[in-house]
Design a protein around this motif. Structure first.
Motif, PDB file in Angstrom:
ATOM      1  N   SER A  18      30.389 -45.436  19.379  1.00 51.86           N
ATOM      2  CA  SER A  18      29.161 -44.997  18.710  1.00 51.86           C
ATOM      3  C   SER A  18      28.491 -46.205  18.063  1.00 51.86           C
ATOM      4  CB  SER A  18      29.465 -43.925  17.664  1.00 51.86           C
ATOM      5  OG  SER A  18      30.417 -44.413  16.719  1.00 51.86           O
ATOM      6  N   ASN A  30      21.320 -38.930  21.024  1.00 48.82           N
ATOM      7  CA  ASN A  30      22.373 -39.714  20.369  1.00 48.82           C
ATOM      8  C   ASN A  30      21.819 -41.038  19.832  1.00 48.82           C
ATOM      9  OD1 ASN A  30      22.055 -40.649  23.082  1.00 48.82           O
ATOM     10  ND2 ASN A  30      23.962 -41.796  22.883  1.00 48.82           N
ATOM     11  N   THR A  78      25.489 -38.330  12.853  1.00 46.81           N
ATOM     12  CA  THR A  78      26.238 -38.106  14.081  1.00 46.81           C
ATOM     13  C   THR A  78      25.359 -37.273  15.015  1.00 46.81           C
ATOM     14  OG1 THR A  78      27.233 -36.033  13.316  1.00 46.81           O
ATOM     15  CG2 THR A  78      28.405 -38.084  12.801  1.00 46.81           C
TER      16      THR A  78
END
Length: 257
Positions: A70, A178, A187
């Protein structure tokens, strides 16, 4: 690339708008055109910073890699923006990587050519300082939003910003969800949950990458109400703690009496 195209690309960039014909001719010998397909990297974190770049068209993300996958997006570079110049002045490696999010055209300006140009032209030096200052201000405002705004406020702020840029309440998300989540320091699950909640309230309608905002005023008002409701329990807990502390002090005072 033909001479005419390179002349036009350089002279149309805000940084070089007031460049002299002599400086332009000298600059053309140093500038390199770079074309990147979607998903290709321009440089990696830790690479030697030996040039700065100007985005002519496309979209480029600057991000810090993460071991869990991430990656944290630091900034999105849009057409006309220059990036990488700060590391040239500091003589530091790139602290992030650059990757194209869509087909992009960039101009690469080597360090020596840039410094020579800045020595020759105080106007260009001031313009570069102005660009760096605007980006610093943008970072500060981003940190302020992330530290003082809750998740819902950040999502609403982003939707309002996109609607303002696209001049429409029927907006298209130019980024994957995302990527937007990373940009907002959320998130992906939280970002999706916020959109779903706004949809349930009939404030927006989501269809793939398109979002229709039913009423901007109502959307902004809900974000403000959400922030006020979130702060109320915190204020109440502080008041309760103060009351308990006051009562304890009274008990101690009476016991001494």
């Amino acid at each position: 690339m033909s001479k005419i195209n390179l002349d036009g690309l350089l002279s149309n960039q805000a940084l070089f708008r007031h460049i002299s014909p002599f400086e332009l001719e000298s600059l053309k010998k140093e500038v390199v055109k770079l074309e990147l397909d979607k998903g290709l990297s321009l440089f990696q974190k830790g690479d030697t910073a030996d040039a700065c770049f100007i985005l002519v068209y496309g979209l480029v993300k600057l991000a810090i890699p993460s071991s869990n996958g991430s990656d944290k997006i630091v900034e999105l570079i849009r057409p006309g923006q220059c990036f990488g110049e700060a590391m040239l002045f500091l003589e530091e490696p790139y602290p992030f990587y650059a990757e194209s999010l869509e087909p992009s055209l960039l101009l690469r300006l080597p360090k020596n050519a840039l410094f020579k140009l800045l020595d020759q032209s105080p106007t260009i030096a001031r313009q570069m300082m102005t660009g760096l200052s605007y980006r610093l201000l943008g970072f500060i405002r981003s940190v302020e939003r992330q530290s003082s705004h809750n998740a819902m406020q950040r999502v609403v702020d982003y939707l309002v910003q996109v609607a303002t840029t696209q001049e429409s309440n029927d907006i298209r998300l130019e980024l994957k969800k995302n990527v937007v989540a990373s940009l907002l320091n959320l998130t992906p699950e939280t970002f999706s949950r916020m959109l779903h909640h706004l949809s349930e309230l009939d404030l927006i309608r989501v269809s793939a990458s398109r979002i229709n905002i039913n009423c901007l005023t109502a959307l902004k008002a809900y974000a403000s109400t959400s922030a006020a409701q979130e702060s109320t329990p915190h204020k109440n807990s502080i008041r309760a703690a103060n009351r308990r502390s006051s009562a304890l002090m009274q008990e101690r005072t009476s016991s001494f009496g």
